[in-house]
Write a protein that holds these residues in place. Structure first.
Motif, PDB file in Angstrom:
ATOM      1  N   GLN A  47      50.257 -45.300 140.468  1.00  0.00           N
ATOM      2  CA  GLN A  47      51.438 -46.157 140.367  1.00  0.00           C
ATOM      3  C   GLN A  47      51.181 -47.504 141.034  1.00  0.00           C
ATOM      4  O   GLN A  47      51.581 -48.543 140.518  1.00  0.00           O
ATOM      5  CB  GLN A  47      52.648 -45.473 141.005  1.00  0.00           C
ATOM      6  CG  GLN A  47      53.074 -44.221 140.281  1.00  0.00           C
ATOM      7  CD  GLN A  47      54.083 -43.412 141.076  1.00  0.00           C
ATOM      8  OE1 GLN A  47      54.384 -43.730 142.218  1.00  0.00           O
ATOM      9  NE2 GLN A  47      54.604 -42.358 140.465  1.00  0.00           N
ATOM     10  N   ASP A  48      50.519 -47.491 142.175  1.00  0.00           N
ATOM     11  CA  ASP A  48      50.203 -48.741 142.857  1.00  0.00           C
ATOM     12  C   ASP A  48      49.248 -49.587 142.030  1.00  0.00           C
ATOM     13  O   ASP A  48      49.420 -50.798 141.900  1.00  0.00           O
ATOM     14  CB  ASP A  48      49.595 -48.466 144.232  1.00  0.00           C
ATOM     15  CG  ASP A  48      50.588 -47.852 145.194  1.00  0.00           C
ATOM     16  OD1 ASP A  48      51.804 -47.989 144.943  1.00  0.00           O
ATOM     17  OD2 ASP A  48      50.151 -47.238 146.181  1.00  0.00           O
ATOM     18  N   ARG A  49      48.237 -48.952 141.462  1.00  0.00           N
ATOM     19  CA  ARG A  49      47.289 -49.682 140.625  1.00  0.00           C
ATOM     20  C   ARG A  49      47.983 -50.267 139.399  1.00  0.00           C
ATOM     21  O   ARG A  49      47.709 -51.395 139.001  1.00  0.00           O
ATOM     22  CB  ARG A  49      46.162 -48.765 140.181  1.00  0.00           C
ATOM     23  CG  ARG A  49      45.193 -48.442 141.269  1.00  0.00           C
ATOM     24  CD  ARG A  49      44.080 -47.556 140.777  1.00  0.00           C
ATOM     25  NE  ARG A  49      43.204 -47.211 141.868  1.00  0.00           N
ATOM     26  CZ  ARG A  49      42.380 -46.188 141.854  1.00  0.00           C
ATOM     27  NH1 ARG A  49      42.310 -45.408 140.800  1.00  0.00           N
ATOM     28  NH2 ARG A  49      41.612 -45.939 142.891  1.00  0.00           N
ATOM     29  N   ALA A  50      48.856 -49.502 138.798  1.00  0.00           N
ATOM     30  CA  ALA A  50      49.560 -49.985 137.611  1.00  0.00           C
ATOM     31  C   ALA A  50      50.443 -51.177 137.944  1.00  0.00           C
ATOM     32  O   ALA A  50      50.538 -52.123 137.154  1.00  0.00           O
ATOM     33  CB  ALA A  50      50.394 -48.861 137.000  1.00  0.00           C
ATOM     34  N   SER A  51      51.076 -51.170 139.111  1.00  0.00           N
ATOM     35  CA  SER A  51      51.931 -52.304 139.463  1.00  0.00           C
ATOM     36  C   SER A  51      51.109 -53.566 139.678  1.00  0.00           C
ATOM     37  O   SER A  51      51.512 -54.656 139.268  1.00  0.00           O
ATOM     38  CB  SER A  51      52.754 -51.984 140.715  1.00  0.00           C
ATOM     39  OG  SER A  51      51.920 -51.900 141.852  1.00  0.00           O
ATOM     40  N   VAL A  52      49.923 -53.447 140.272  1.00  0.00           N
ATOM     41  CA  VAL A  52      49.056 -54.616 140.458  1.00  0.00           C
ATOM     42  C   VAL A  52      48.504 -55.085 139.123  1.00  0.00           C
ATOM     43  O   VAL A  52      48.488 -56.284 138.825  1.00  0.00           O
ATOM     44  CB  VAL A  52      47.921 -54.276 141.451  1.00  0.00           C
ATOM     45  CG1 VAL A  52      46.882 -55.386 141.482  1.00  0.00           C
ATOM     46  CG2 VAL A  52      48.485 -54.043 142.828  1.00  0.00           C
ATOM     47  N   ASN A  53      48.054 -54.158 138.295  1.00  0.00           N
ATOM     48  CA  ASN A  53      47.508 -54.541 136.989  1.00  0.00           C
ATOM     49  C   ASN A  53      48.572 -55.169 136.107  1.00  0.00           C
ATOM     50  O   ASN A  53      48.263 -56.061 135.320  1.00  0.00           O
ATOM     51  CB  ASN A  53      46.879 -53.332 136.300  1.00  0.00           C
ATOM     52  CG  ASN A  53      45.586 -52.922 136.963  1.00  0.00           C
ATOM     53  OD1 ASN A  53      44.918 -53.728 137.607  1.00  0.00           O
ATOM     54  ND2 ASN A  53      45.223 -51.667 136.816  1.00  0.00           N
ATOM     55  N   ASN A  54      49.815 -54.728 136.219  1.00  0.00           N
ATOM     56  CA  ASN A  54      50.900 -55.325 135.446  1.00  0.00           C
ATOM     57  C   ASN A  54      51.083 -56.785 135.840  1.00  0.00           C
ATOM     58  O   ASN A  54      51.283 -57.643 134.990  1.00  0.00           O
ATOM     59  CB  ASN A  54      52.188 -54.534 135.656  1.00  0.00           C
ATOM     60  CG  ASN A  54      53.306 -55.034 134.787  1.00  0.00           C
ATOM     61  OD1 ASN A  54      53.091 -55.612 133.740  1.00  0.00           O
ATOM     62  ND2 ASN A  54      54.521 -54.822 135.231  1.00  0.00           N
ATOM     63  N   TYR A  55      50.995 -57.078 137.121  1.00  0.00           N
ATOM     64  CA  TYR A  55      51.116 -58.453 137.601  1.00  0.00           C
ATOM     65  C   TYR A  55      49.988 -59.318 137.039  1.00  0.00           C
ATOM     66  O   TYR A  55      50.223 -60.423 136.550  1.00  0.00           O
ATOM     67  CB  TYR A  55      51.103 -58.452 139.129  1.00  0.00           C
ATOM     68  CG  TYR A  55      51.201 -59.814 139.748  1.00  0.00           C
ATOM     69  CD1 TYR A  55      52.383 -60.534 139.698  1.00  0.00           C
ATOM     70  CD2 TYR A  55      50.109 -60.379 140.390  1.00  0.00           C
ATOM     71  CE1 TYR A  55      52.483 -61.781 140.270  1.00  0.00           C
ATOM     72  CE2 TYR A  55      50.202 -61.627 140.967  1.00  0.00           C
ATOM     73  CZ  TYR A  55      51.382 -62.320 140.911  1.00  0.00           C
ATOM     74  OH  TYR A  55      51.473 -63.565 141.470  1.00  0.00           O
ATOM     75  N   TYR A  56      48.760 -58.812 137.068  1.00  0.00           N
ATOM     76  CA  TYR A  56      47.630 -59.566 136.525  1.00  0.00           C
ATOM     77  C   TYR A  56      47.743 -59.732 135.014  1.00  0.00           C
ATOM     78  O   TYR A  56      47.359 -60.761 134.469  1.00  0.00           O
ATOM     79  CB  TYR A  56      46.313 -58.904 136.892  1.00  0.00           C
ATOM     80  CG  TYR A  56      45.933 -59.100 138.336  1.00  0.00           C
ATOM     81  CD1 TYR A  56      45.996 -60.352 138.920  1.00  0.00           C
ATOM     82  CD2 TYR A  56      45.516 -58.043 139.113  1.00  0.00           C
ATOM     83  CE1 TYR A  56      45.659 -60.544 140.244  1.00  0.00           C
ATOM     84  CE2 TYR A  56      45.181 -58.227 140.436  1.00  0.00           C
ATOM     85  CZ  TYR A  56      45.248 -59.479 140.996  1.00  0.00           C
ATOM     86  OH  TYR A  56      44.917 -59.662 142.307  1.00  0.00           O
ATOM     87  N   ALA A  57      48.259 -58.732 134.330  1.00  0.00           N
ATOM     88  CA  ALA A  57      48.433 -58.842 132.880  1.00  0.00           C
ATOM     89  C   ALA A  57      49.444 -59.931 132.535  1.00  0.00           C
ATOM     90  O   ALA A  57      49.257 -60.686 131.571  1.00  0.00           O
ATOM     91  CB  ALA A  57      48.871 -57.499 132.297  1.00  0.00           C
ATOM     92  N   GLN A  58      50.505 -60.043 133.323  1.00  0.00           N
ATOM     93  CA  GLN A  58      51.490 -61.108 133.091  1.00  0.00           C
ATOM     94  C   GLN A  58      50.878 -62.481 133.334  1.00  0.00           C
ATOM     95  O   GLN A  58      51.124 -63.424 132.581  1.00  0.00           O
ATOM     96  CB  GLN A  58      52.706 -60.913 133.992  1.00  0.00           C
ATOM     97  CG  GLN A  58      53.573 -59.754 133.601  1.00  0.00           C
ATOM     98  CD  GLN A  58      54.703 -59.530 134.594  1.00  0.00           C
ATOM     99  OE1 GLN A  58      54.732 -60.117 135.664  1.00  0.00           O
ATOM    100  NE2 GLN A  58      55.629 -58.669 134.232  1.00  0.00           N
TER     101      GLN A  58
END
Length: 177
Positions: A49-60
């Motif tokens: 979940q933590d990794r997904a939240s960081v990757n979501n930020y980078y994807a945006q």
């Protein structure tokens, strides 16, 4: 005999009352086992979940950068006619040859709806000229102004700078000192 009957009645009464007082007991133990198992393997279930939240930020951030990179701003269109300039055609060509999934074209919003529509029509004409299909890639309207200047402006600055550089010359020879 009285003692045996009394004993039997008390056991039956306690079983009757125990079944009523058992409400939620099984759910409690199920939850306790679940919590124990989760705490035993912590933090592993939560890392994803933590990794997904960081990757979501980078994807945006990546999507915003691609949008700005693929935006045709004011200096890619002729001011009077609204047609694409040569730089605009080259920009569309660069967008179409970029990596897969990043070929969407963004047109900077004009001052009026007619100006924006004319820009979209010009981009479709440019797509038809380059690939033969005006619907080859999606075209979106973007309100954001990408950073940059017109290439002819940059070229003028560069030429003026180059013309103002003095001619290189060696100092005069003064007899070996």
């Amino acid at each position: 005999m009285k003692i045996g009957t009394l004993f039997t009645q008390s056991i039956l009464a306690s079983l009757l009352f125990c079944s009523v007082s058992q409400a939620g007991w099984n759910e409690f133990w199920d939850r306790a086992h679940l919590d124990y198992a989760r705490n035993k393997c912590w933090p592993s279930p939560f890392i994803e979940q933590d990794r997904a939240s960081v990757n979501n930020y980078y994807a945006q951030m990546t999507a915003a950068g691609i949008r700005l990179q693929n935006t045709l701003s004011d200096h890619y269109f002729d001011q009077e006619t609204g047609e694409l300039t040569r730089a605009g055609v080259m920009k569309i060509r660069a967008i179409l040859t970029s990596t897969e999934g990043r070929r969407d074209i963004f047109v900077m919003q004009g001052f009026t709806k007619q100006e924006t529509d004319a820009r979209i029509t010009a981009v479709k004409a440019g797509l038809a000229e380059l690939v033969g299909n005006p619907e080859a890639t999606p075209i979106y309207v973007s309100p954001d102004q990408p950073a940059g200047r017109a290439a002819d402006y940059i070229d003028d600055i560069w030429r003026r700078e180059r013309s103002s550089v003095p001619v290189p010359r060696l100092p005069a020879f003064n007899g070996g000192q």
